[in-house]
Design an enzyme around this catalytic site. Structure first.
Site, mmCIF file in Angstrom:
data_model
loop_
_atom_site.group_PDB
_atom_site.id
_atom_site.type_symbol
_atom_site.label_atom_id
_atom_site.label_comp_id
_atom_site.label_asym_id
_atom_site.label_seq_id
_atom_site.Cartn_x
_atom_site.Cartn_y
_atom_site.Cartn_z
ATOM 1 N N VAL A 141 40.643 47.489 44.583
ATOM 2 C CA VAL A 141 40.347 46.135 44.103
ATOM 3 C C VAL A 141 41.653 45.338 44.123
ATOM 4 C CG1 VAL A 141 39.538 44.741 42.172
ATOM 5 C CG2 VAL A 141 38.444 46.944 42.661
ATOM 6 N N LYS A 142 41.618 44.192 44.795
ATOM 7 C CA LYS A 142 42.827 43.372 44.918
ATOM 8 C C LYS A 142 42.975 42.450 43.716
ATOM 9 C CE LYS A 142 44.211 41.781 48.969
ATOM 10 N NZ LYS A 142 44.188 41.102 50.304
ATOM 11 N N ILE A 143 44.145 42.513 43.106
ATOM 12 C CA ILE A 143 44.492 41.656 41.972
ATOM 13 C C ILE A 143 45.832 40.986 42.291
ATOM 14 C CG2 ILE A 143 45.094 41.592 39.522
ATOM 15 C CD1 ILE A 143 43.319 44.033 39.096
#
Length: 370
Positions: A141-143
């Site tokens: 998951v890209k944050i």
């Protein structure tokens, strides 16, 4: 068969494609790139999804949009459904790579809504929703590495979610990202979560650093300034790898690694060359070191496969020169802290714009079906 991409893999570099679409998946293109170009993962962002879903020549989303329109879905719900379906399908294609690499590679990333870039709680909630919906162990998951993103990264890692930290431009922010990762691992360990199942990459942007810095060097216009053009991006990335080596060698990180944790690998992003005067494989062949990821647009991937020259490690022997580049930038008057803040702000703004364009286009598509 020895090819430049095979040579990169042999040098310890993981090659990821910076693009994804349903057509790429369904046509077998992703599987072909795995087999012929040594591709071991995929990264996405709102711009990539916007380009895929709004492509007039791509009809692969039409049936799903019709179905979603009939169900009364909002544009946000439709985008969530389409993008999570694509990422889940891509993760299944990469599952054998994930298994063969001892769960290191075979990764596909999906980004939380860019509208949440300055909302810690919203980012955590979105990360948990994406992780639960897609439900694949090889997901990232890209944050974004904004100030609000840092505690969200720590919380997501602490909950056992694997994270791709994106939009890193400065060494100072990168150090904070590593600290957030380690904090998250400590939380996960205290909660009894198996650390070996948590993975992370830190996406350090390269070519955009040169674009912004070179613009300022041109404005200064002296011989000393001009001599520093097209050097900041590589120097910044090399010093990021130096920091990576230092931080993961200290006692705090070593204790977590001994408990089963994984290194947070540096990932080179924005590796497409924007200056036509530069070699088109510059940000690939000049950033080779064990344990890094290079995510490339297809044009850069094909250029590397065709004529990239891989000479082994081109990072660790360049630390002294990289420090000299930064000393020179300071001497000619470049405020690099301002450069990286401008790039972070622009990066967030561009993804927000792409996200809103995507939502507007999908809304039009839904209305046309109702």
């Amino acid at each position: 068969m020895s090819t430049p991409t095979a040579d990169l893999a042999a040098a310890g570099v993981s090659i990821w494609l910076d693009d994804l679409s349903r057509t790429r998946i369904n046509s077998g293109n992703i599987a072909e790139l795995i087999a012929t170009r040594n591709v071991t993962g995929v990264t996405t962002n709102p711009t990539i999804f916007a380009n895929a879903i709004t492509n007039a020549n791509d009809t692969s989303y039409d049936a799903q949009v019709t179905e979603l329109a009939a169900s009364g879905a909002t544009a946000e719900e439709a985008v969530f459904a389409a993008t999570t379906q694509d990422v889940a399908a891509a993760l299944d294609v990469f599952r054998p790579v994930w298994e063969a690499s001892n769960h290191v590679d075979g990764r596909v990333s999906i980004e939380v809504s860019p509208d949440l870039a300055h909302d810690t709680e919203g980012t955590v909630a979105s990360a948990k929703q994406l992780w639960a919906k897609i439900d694949r162990p090889n997901l990232l998951v890209k944050i974004p590495a904004t100030k609000a993103g840092l505690p969200a990264i720590a919380e997501a890692i602490g909950a056992g979610i694997s994270v791709n930290v994106t939009l890193i431009f400065s060494l100072e922010r990168y150090e904070e990202v590593i600290d957030a990762y380690l904090t998250g691992l400590e939380t996960a360990k205290a909660a009894g979560i198996d650390l070996s199942g948590i993975h992370s990459v830190a996406s350090f942007f390269v070519s955009r650093v040169d674009t912004e810095t070179d613009k300022r060097l041109t404005a200064i216009g002296t011989d000393a300034a001009n001599a520093l053009k097209s050097k900041a991006g590589l120097a910044n990335a090399r010093l990021a790898y130096e920091l990576f080596e230092k931080k993961f060698a200290d006692a705090r990180a070593q204790e977590l690694l001994a408990a089963g944790a994984n290194l947070q690998r540096p990932l080179w992003a924005s590796t497409g060359v924007k200056d036509p005067e530069l070699p088109d494989t510059l940000y690939v062949t000049e950033l080779v070191a064990a344990g890094v990821v290079n995510t490339m647009p297809e044009k850069t991937l094909e250029a590397t496969f065709d004529h990239g020259v891989v000479t082994g490690d081109t990072i660790t022997g360049g630390y002294a020169e990289a420090h000299e580049v930064f000393a020179g930038l300071a001497e000619v008057g470049i405020d690099f802290a301002d450069v990286t803040q401008v790039l972070e702000d622009e990066g967030v703004a561009k993804f927000i714009d792409s996200w809103h364009d995507l939502l507007a286009t999908v809304e039009e598509g839904l209305k046309a079906q109702r």
